[in-house]
Design a protein around this motif. Sequence first.
Motif, mmCIF file in Angstrom:
data_model
loop_
_atom_site.group_PDB
_atom_site.id
_atom_site.type_symbol
_atom_site.label_atom_id
_atom_site.label_comp_id
_atom_site.label_asym_id
_atom_site.label_seq_id
_atom_site.Cartn_x
_atom_site.Cartn_y
_atom_site.Cartn_z
ATOM 1 N N GLN A 93 -1.967 -32.626 13.590
ATOM 2 C CA GLN A 93 -1.754 -33.475 14.773
ATOM 3 C C GLN A 93 -1.565 -32.627 16.035
ATOM 4 O O GLN A 93 -2.063 -32.982 17.100
ATOM 5 C CB GLN A 93 -0.542 -34.381 14.559
ATOM 6 N N ASN A 94 -0.861 -31.520 15.890
ATOM 7 C CA ASN A 94 -0.670 -30.631 17.034
ATOM 8 C C ASN A 94 -2.000 -30.068 17.524
ATOM 9 O O ASN A 94 -2.275 -30.051 18.719
ATOM 10 C CB ASN A 94 0.265 -29.476 16.667
ATOM 11 N N ILE A 95 -2.811 -29.610 16.579
ATOM 12 C CA ILE A 95 -4.089 -28.993 16.950
ATOM 13 C C ILE A 95 -5.010 -30.032 17.591
ATOM 14 O O ILE A 95 -5.746 -29.736 18.532
ATOM 15 C CB ILE A 95 -4.762 -28.338 15.716
ATOM 16 N N CYS A 96 -4.954 -31.266 17.087
ATOM 17 C CA CYS A 96 -5.843 -32.320 17.596
ATOM 18 C C CYS A 96 -5.318 -32.998 18.854
ATOM 19 O O CYS A 96 -6.008 -33.849 19.432
ATOM 20 C CB CYS A 96 -6.083 -33.370 16.518
ATOM 21 N N ASP A 128 -15.787 -31.339 12.441
ATOM 22 C CA ASP A 128 -15.619 -29.989 12.968
ATOM 23 C C ASP A 128 -14.183 -29.517 12.835
ATOM 24 O O ASP A 128 -13.918 -28.322 12.713
ATOM 25 C CB ASP A 128 -15.992 -29.939 14.462
ATOM 26 N N PHE A 129 -13.267 -30.487 12.836
ATOM 27 C CA PHE A 129 -11.859 -30.114 12.779
ATOM 28 C C PHE A 129 -11.529 -29.410 11.465
ATOM 29 O O PHE A 129 -10.864 -28.370 11.461
ATOM 30 C CB PHE A 129 -10.959 -31.339 12.968
ATOM 31 N N ALA A 130 -11.997 -29.978 10.351
ATOM 32 C CA ALA A 130 -11.733 -29.375 9.031
ATOM 33 C C ALA A 130 -12.320 -27.965 8.981
ATOM 34 O O ALA A 130 -11.711 -27.033 8.451
ATOM 35 C CB ALA A 130 -12.327 -30.245 7.938
ATOM 36 N N GLU A 131 -13.484 -27.824 9.588
ATOM 37 C CA GLU A 131 -14.147 -26.526 9.623
ATOM 38 C C GLU A 131 -13.327 -25.516 10.426
ATOM 39 O O GLU A 131 -13.141 -24.370 10.016
ATOM 40 C CB GLU A 131 -15.499 -26.713 10.299
ATOM 41 N N LEU A 132 -12.835 -25.990 11.567
ATOM 42 C CA LEU A 132 -12.021 -25.125 12.428
ATOM 43 C C LEU A 132 -10.738 -24.687 11.710
ATOM 44 O O LEU A 132 -10.361 -23.516 11.737
ATOM 45 C CB LEU A 132 -11.674 -25.878 13.723
ATOM 46 N N LEU A 133 -10.119 -25.649 11.043
ATOM 47 C CA LEU A 133 -8.870 -25.359 10.335
ATOM 48 C C LEU A 133 -9.106 -24.334 9.215
ATOM 49 O O LEU A 133 -8.315 -23.404 9.020
ATOM 50 C CB LEU A 133 -8.307 -26.659 9.752
ATOM 51 N N ALA A 134 -10.209 -24.499 8.513
ATOM 52 C CA ALA A 134 -10.549 -23.556 7.444
ATOM 53 C C ALA A 134 -10.859 -22.184 8.029
ATOM 54 O O ALA A 134 -10.464 -21.153 7.478
ATOM 55 C CB ALA A 134 -11.751 -24.086 6.653
ATOM 56 N N LEU A 166 -4.391 -20.766 18.151
ATOM 57 C CA LEU A 166 -5.791 -20.453 18.434
ATOM 58 C C LEU A 166 -6.666 -21.682 18.159
ATOM 59 O O LEU A 166 -7.516 -22.048 18.976
ATOM 60 C CB LEU A 166 -6.232 -19.259 17.578
ATOM 61 N N ALA A 167 -6.428 -22.330 17.020
ATOM 62 C CA ALA A 167 -7.213 -23.528 16.691
ATOM 63 C C ALA A 167 -7.022 -24.608 17.751
ATOM 64 O O ALA A 167 -7.987 -25.262 18.163
ATOM 65 C CB ALA A 167 -6.805 -24.060 15.312
#
Length: 222
Positions: free
Chosen positions: A97-100, A113-119, A144-145
């Motif tokens: 939630q913070n990253i988004c 793309d979010f799951a990809e970024l997190l990975a 960074l994310a």
Amino acid sequence: MIQLEAASYRYDDTPLLSDMSFGIAPGSFHFLTGPSGAGKSTLLKLLYAELLPTSGQVTLFGQPAHGMDRDQVALLRRRVGLVHQDCAFLDHLTISQNICLPLTVSGKSVTDDFAELLAWVGLGHRADAFPPELSGGERQRAALARALIMAPELVLADEPTGNVDWEMSQRIMTLLLELNKMGTTVLIATHDLNLIRTAKSQVSTRVLRIKDGHVQLAEVDL
Ligand SMILES: Nc1ncnc2c1ncn2[C@@H]1O[C@H](COP(=O)(O)OP(=O)(O)O)[C@@H](O)[C@H]1O
Ligand SMILES: [Mg+2]
């Protein structure tokens, strides 16, 4: 992308940064260095119009920072990803939630793309953790994310390896180098010369050094 012309900044009567003239070209990789208190964080603030130069001119994406109204500053901020020195998060929200949050507040939906970024930042397994549960290195990578979630053209990172061990700082550097290879312009403020030395073997980088209130292009051996 960014241009400074004889830009200076002072918080009070004593000039902190004087007569700075340099440019940041699209796709470039820059370090900004200098001892603690030299004015690195202050200079970064001039680069995203958090502060305005007290004299001279700062031009951001072709627009003078001085004439910008609130909407223009808001548009500018969407093009710039900031990794703050303190990595502050909202503790009652999960890491996801913070990253988004930048997406949520601008009314955009969260995509694959979010799951990809997190990975990519190595936090896939920590998505539902809360900020106080994270280690220093995990916090830095979450910060960074969050800076990257809006796919910025320019990333400004203030001491992104500040509170982590050497191995983790190398890991964060690798992420920033990969990002630059994909076309994002990167500027990293750090007082860690070792970090700069290792990065220099992997990327063509310019090192800006703040010395006695002036920004100079540093020599390779630092
Ligand atoms: N809001 C402020 N008001 C007055 N002085 C400040 C403020 N922020 C920073 N300074 C001072 O400006 C100098 C440079 O700070 P900073 O840009 O944070 O340096 P660095 O990031 O290189 O450590 C320091 O002496 C600091 O105390
Ligand atoms: Mg600082």
